[in-house]
Design a protein around this motif. Structure first.
Motif, PDB file in Angstrom:
ATOM      1  N   MET A   1      60.640  34.870   5.504  1.00 23.37           N
ATOM      2  CA  MET A   1      60.087  33.807   4.701  1.00 23.37           C
ATOM      3  C   MET A   1      59.797  32.596   5.579  1.00 23.37           C
ATOM      4  SD  MET A   1      61.615  32.080   1.242  1.00 23.37           S
ATOM      5  CE  MET A   1      62.722  30.903   1.991  1.00 23.37           C
ATOM      6  N   ILE A   2      58.636  31.967   5.370  1.00 23.22           N
ATOM      7  CA  ILE A   2      58.258  30.790   6.127  1.00 23.22           C
ATOM      8  C   ILE A   2      58.571  29.552   5.307  1.00 23.22           C
ATOM      9  CG2 ILE A   2      56.368  29.586   7.263  1.00 23.22           C
ATOM     10  CD1 ILE A   2      54.954  32.260   7.573  1.00 23.22           C
ATOM     11  N   GLU A   3      59.386  28.633   5.852  1.00 23.83           N
ATOM     12  CA  GLU A   3      59.728  27.417   5.148  1.00 23.83           C
ATOM     13  C   GLU A   3      58.788  26.292   5.560  1.00 23.83           C
ATOM     14  OE1 GLU A   3      63.796  26.367   5.588  1.00 23.83           O
ATOM     15  OE2 GLU A   3      64.532  28.316   4.908  1.00 23.83           O
ATOM     16  N   ILE A   4      58.439  25.420   4.601  1.00 21.67           N
ATOM     17  CA  ILE A   4      57.581  24.282   4.890  1.00 21.67           C
ATOM     18  C   ILE A   4      58.451  23.144   5.409  1.00 21.67           C
ATOM     19  CG2 ILE A   4      55.977  22.604   3.922  1.00 21.67           C
ATOM     20  CD1 ILE A   4      55.180  24.685   1.855  1.00 21.67           C
ATOM     21  N   PRO A   5      58.228  22.693   6.652  1.00 20.13           N
ATOM     22  CA  PRO A   5      59.052  21.610   7.195  1.00 20.13           C
ATOM     23  C   PRO A   5      58.700  20.277   6.543  1.00 20.13           C
ATOM     24  CG  PRO A   5      57.335  22.208   8.759  1.00 20.13           C
ATOM     25  CD  PRO A   5      57.248  23.191   7.626  1.00 20.13           C
ATOM     26  N   SER A   6      59.665  19.375   6.506  1.00 22.12           N
ATOM     27  CA  SER A   6      59.410  18.054   5.918  1.00 22.12           C
ATOM     28  C   SER A   6      58.422  17.292   6.796  1.00 22.12           C
ATOM     29  CB  SER A   6      60.716  17.271   5.794  1.00 22.12           C
ATOM     30  OG  SER A   6      61.300  17.069   7.068  1.00 22.12           O
ATOM     31  N   GLY A   7      57.565  16.531   6.161  1.00 22.34           N
ATOM     32  CA  GLY A   7      56.617  15.704   6.898  1.00 22.34           C
ATOM     33  C   GLY A   7      55.363  16.418   7.344  1.00 22.34           C
ATOM     34  N   LEU A   8      55.217  17.696   7.026  1.00 26.70           N
ATOM     35  CA  LEU A   8      54.022  18.423   7.444  1.00 26.70           C
ATOM     36  C   LEU A   8      52.812  17.914   6.671  1.00 26.70           C
ATOM     37  CD1 LEU A   8      53.017  20.897   9.180  1.00 26.70           C
ATOM     38  CD2 LEU A   8      53.169  22.218   7.070  1.00 26.70           C
ATOM     39  N   HIS A   9      51.746  17.611   7.392  1.00 29.54           N
ATOM     40  CA  HIS A   9      50.520  17.164   6.731  1.00 29.54           C
ATOM     41  C   HIS A   9      49.961  18.316   5.895  1.00 29.54           C
ATOM     42  CE1 HIS A   9      46.494  15.575   6.113  1.00 29.54           C
ATOM     43  NE2 HIS A   9      46.904  14.408   6.593  1.00 29.54           N
ATOM     44  N   PRO A  10      49.587  18.062   4.639  1.00 28.60           N
ATOM     45  CA  PRO A  10      49.116  19.168   3.784  1.00 28.60           C
ATOM     46  C   PRO A  10      47.883  19.892   4.311  1.00 28.60           C
ATOM     47  CG  PRO A  10      48.751  17.018   2.736  1.00 28.60           C
ATOM     48  CD  PRO A  10      49.638  16.777   3.910  1.00 28.60           C
ATOM     49  N   ASP A  11      47.067  19.218   5.103  1.00 23.74           N
ATOM     50  CA  ASP A  11      45.851  19.863   5.617  1.00 23.74           C
ATOM     51  C   ASP A  11      46.161  21.017   6.565  1.00 23.74           C
ATOM     52  OD1 ASP A  11      44.441  18.074   4.147  1.00 23.74           O
ATOM     53  OD2 ASP A  11      43.500  17.032   5.835  1.00 23.74           O
ATOM     54  N   VAL A  12      47.317  20.984   7.243  1.00 22.38           N
ATOM     55  CA  VAL A  12      47.635  22.046   8.207  1.00 22.38           C
ATOM     56  C   VAL A  12      48.549  23.116   7.622  1.00 22.38           C
ATOM     57  CG1 VAL A  12      47.212  20.649  10.267  1.00 22.38           C
ATOM     58  CG2 VAL A  12      49.496  20.701   9.264  1.00 22.38           C
ATOM     59  N   ALA A  13      48.815  23.046   6.315  1.00 26.62           N
ATOM     60  CA  ALA A  13      49.670  24.056   5.679  1.00 26.62           C
ATOM     61  C   ALA A  13      49.185  25.486   5.921  1.00 26.62           C
ATOM     62  CB  ALA A  13      49.799  23.770   4.182  1.00 26.62           C
ATOM     63  N   PRO A  14      47.856  25.764   5.947  1.00 26.01           N
ATOM     64  CA  PRO A  14      47.423  27.137   6.222  1.00 26.01           C
ATOM     65  C   PRO A  14      47.807  27.642   7.623  1.00 26.01           C
ATOM     66  CG  PRO A  14      45.659  25.900   5.175  1.00 26.01           C
ATOM     67  CD  PRO A  14      46.722  24.914   5.536  1.00 26.01           C
ATOM     68  N   LEU A  15      48.152  26.718   8.534  1.00 29.83           N
ATOM     69  CA  LEU A  15      48.556  27.110   9.893  1.00 29.83           C
ATOM     70  C   LEU A  15      50.074  27.149  10.050  1.00 29.83           C
ATOM     71  CD1 LEU A  15      46.065  24.930  11.995  1.00 29.83           C
ATOM     72  CD2 LEU A  15      45.775  27.299  11.241  1.00 29.83           C
ATOM     73  N   LEU A  16      50.785  27.052   8.946  1.00 26.77           N
ATOM     74  CA  LEU A  16      52.242  26.973   8.961  1.00 26.77           C
ATOM     75  C   LEU A  16      52.894  28.113   9.740  1.00 26.77           C
ATOM     76  CD1 LEU A  16      54.756  25.499   7.848  1.00 26.77           C
ATOM     77  CD2 LEU A  16      54.548  26.913   5.801  1.00 26.77           C
ATOM     78  N   PHE A  17      52.317  29.304   9.668  1.00 27.42           N
ATOM     79  CA  PHE A  17      52.931  30.466  10.322  1.00 27.42           C
ATOM     80  C   PHE A  17      52.974  30.339  11.840  1.00 27.42           C
ATOM     81  CE2 PHE A  17      48.428  31.523  10.148  1.00 27.42           C
ATOM     82  CZ  PHE A  17      48.180  32.151  11.361  1.00 27.42           C
ATOM     83  N   LEU A  18      52.195  29.419  12.410  1.00 22.96           N
ATOM     84  CA  LEU A  18      52.178  29.229  13.863  1.00 22.96           C
ATOM     85  C   LEU A  18      53.325  28.346  14.351  1.00 22.96           C
ATOM     86  CD1 LEU A  18      48.367  28.534  14.421  1.00 22.96           C
ATOM     87  CD2 LEU A  18      49.588  30.652  14.964  1.00 22.96           C
ATOM     88  N   LEU A  19      53.873  27.517  13.482  1.00 26.50           N
ATOM     89  CA  LEU A  19      54.857  26.518  13.905  1.00 26.50           C
ATOM     90  C   LEU A  19      56.095  27.141  14.539  1.00 26.50           C
ATOM     91  CD1 LEU A  19      54.920  23.829  11.067  1.00 26.50           C
ATOM     92  CD2 LEU A  19      54.340  23.468  13.470  1.00 26.50           C
ATOM     93  N   GLY A  20      56.585  26.489  15.596  1.00 21.57           N
ATOM     94  CA  GLY A  20      57.812  26.916  16.240  1.00 21.57           C
ATOM     95  C   GLY A  20      57.603  27.249  17.704  1.00 21.57           C
ATOM     96  N   ARG A  21      58.690  27.729  18.305  1.00 19.79           N
ATOM     97  CA  ARG A  21      58.647  28.155  19.711  1.00 19.79           C
ATOM     98  C   ARG A  21      58.698  29.673  19.744  1.00 19.79           C
ATOM     99  NH1 ARG A  21      62.409  28.696  24.250  1.00 19.79           N
ATOM    100  NH2 ARG A  21      64.160  28.112  22.925  1.00 19.79           N
ATOM    101  N   TRP A  22      57.774  30.254  20.502  1.00 19.80           N
ATOM    102  CA  TRP A  22      57.626  31.697  20.587  1.00 19.80           C
ATOM    103  C   TRP A  22      57.764  32.136  22.039  1.00 19.80           C
ATOM    104  CZ3 TRP A  22      56.599  34.050  15.848  1.00 19.80           C
ATOM    105  CH2 TRP A  22      56.164  33.207  14.830  1.00 19.80           C
ATOM    106  N   GLU A  23      58.422  33.277  22.265  1.00 21.72           N
ATOM    107  CA  GLU A  23      58.551  33.831  23.613  1.00 21.72           C
ATOM    108  C   GLU A  23      58.323  35.332  23.566  1.00 21.72           C
ATOM    109  OE1 GLU A  23      62.327  32.830  25.248  1.00 21.72           O
ATOM    110  OE2 GLU A  23      61.842  30.704  25.490  1.00 21.72           O
ATOM    111  N   GLY A  24      57.744  35.854  24.628  1.00 25.13           N
ATOM    112  CA  GLY A  24      57.519  37.296  24.696  1.00 25.13           C
ATOM    113  C   GLY A  24      56.811  37.681  25.967  1.00 25.13           C
ATOM    114  N   ALA A  25      56.122  38.802  25.905  1.00 22.62           N
ATOM    115  CA  ALA A  25      55.472  39.338  27.098  1.00 22.62           C
ATOM    116  C   ALA A  25      54.177  40.028  26.715  1.00 22.62           C
ATOM    117  CB  ALA A  25      56.403  40.318  27.810  1.00 22.62           C
ATOM    118  N   GLY A  26      53.351  40.260  27.718  1.00 23.43           N
ATOM    119  CA  GLY A  26      52.081  40.920  27.484  1.00 23.43           C
ATOM    120  C   GLY A  26      51.513  41.489  28.759  1.00 23.43           C
ATOM    121  N   VAL A  27      50.235  41.846  28.691  1.00 28.52           N
ATOM    122  CA  VAL A  27      49.533  42.461  29.817  1.00 28.52           C
ATOM    123  C   VAL A  27      48.272  41.663  30.098  1.00 28.52           C
ATOM    124  CG1 VAL A  27      48.400  44.536  30.673  1.00 28.52           C
ATOM    125  CG2 VAL A  27      50.420  44.746  29.214  1.00 28.52           C
ATOM    126  N   ALA A  28      48.010  41.406  31.386  1.00 31.02           N
ATOM    127  CA  ALA A  28      46.791  40.723  31.815  1.00 31.02           C
ATOM    128  C   ALA A  28      46.007  41.659  32.724  1.00 31.02           C
ATOM    129  CB  ALA A  28      47.125  39.434  32.563  1.00 31.02           C
TER     130      ALA A  28
END
Length: 200
Positions: free
Chosen positions: A1-28
């Motif tokens: 479940m994705i929680e809406i953080p306090s103070g988030l501007h309503p215009d960026v709510a559709p991008l909510l799933f991007l918020l946070g710090r992400w780490e991983g790996a890939g191929v170049a």
């Protein structure tokens, strides 16, 4: 479940799933560059205004998954319009500045982007533009990028699978207060520690 953080501007709510710090790996893999596995850290934050701030660091990984050397740093700002169009301005440490436009998919957390404008310094390498696809899948962030140069037509060059990493602040806020004097102690395996029955 994705929680809406306090103070988030309503215009960026559709991008909510991007918020946070992400780490991983890939191929170049791109002609003229070293093919490699890479590590990545991506951070999306907000300060209450109508955009998300974005920073990405990538680095080459050796055969044991250890960092060897940096590849690239990107930073920028992401906005979304009322009709779910996404606008991104981005700069890279290689001397490239870009404007990206795209849109959010219907009924799923996925974003397709393509470059609209590219500016390069004299020191940057050849680059004409690119496309990216970001998707939120089962709690993870995945992306694939394509790029083109004057010599190489548009083709995939990077993809990664990233997992969300809790910040120390989030971790501290979620600690249960079930220990003595409101302090909880835990063993390395995550089970509660009771000083009255330490072996339990």
């Amino acid at each position: 479940m994705i929680e809406i953080p306090s103070g988030l501007h309503p215009d960026v709510a559709p991008l909510l799933f991007l918020l946070g710090r992400w780490e991983g790996a890939g191929v170049a893999d791109f002609p003229g560059a070293e093919k490699c596995n890479f590590g990545q850290e991506v951070i999306f934050t907000h300060d209450g205004r109508d955009f998300l701030e974005y920073v990405s660091h990538t680095w080459v990984l050796d055969s044991e998954g250890k960092p060897v050397k940096p590849i690239e740093t990107e930073s920028g700002f992401w906005r979304v319009t009322k009709d779910r169009k996404v606008e991104v301005v981005m700069t890279r440490d290689s001397g490239v500045a870009e404007v990206w436009y795209g849109e959010l998919a219907e009924n799923k957390p996925q974003i397709d982007l393509a470059t609209d404008a590219v500016a390069r310094t004299a020191a940057s390498g050849p680059y004409s533009g690119g496309k990216r696809l970001y998707g939120y899948v089962k709690g993870d962030l995945m992306w694939v990028g394509e790029k083109a140069t004057p010599e190489v037509p548009l083709r995939p060059y990077m993809s990664a699978h990233l997992k969300k990493v809790s910040s120390l602040q989030e971790w501290a806020q979620n600690l249960p207060e079930d220990g003595p004097d409101g302090v909880a102690f835990y063993r390395q395996d995550g089970t509660p520690y009771n000083p009255e029955t330490p072996e339990a």
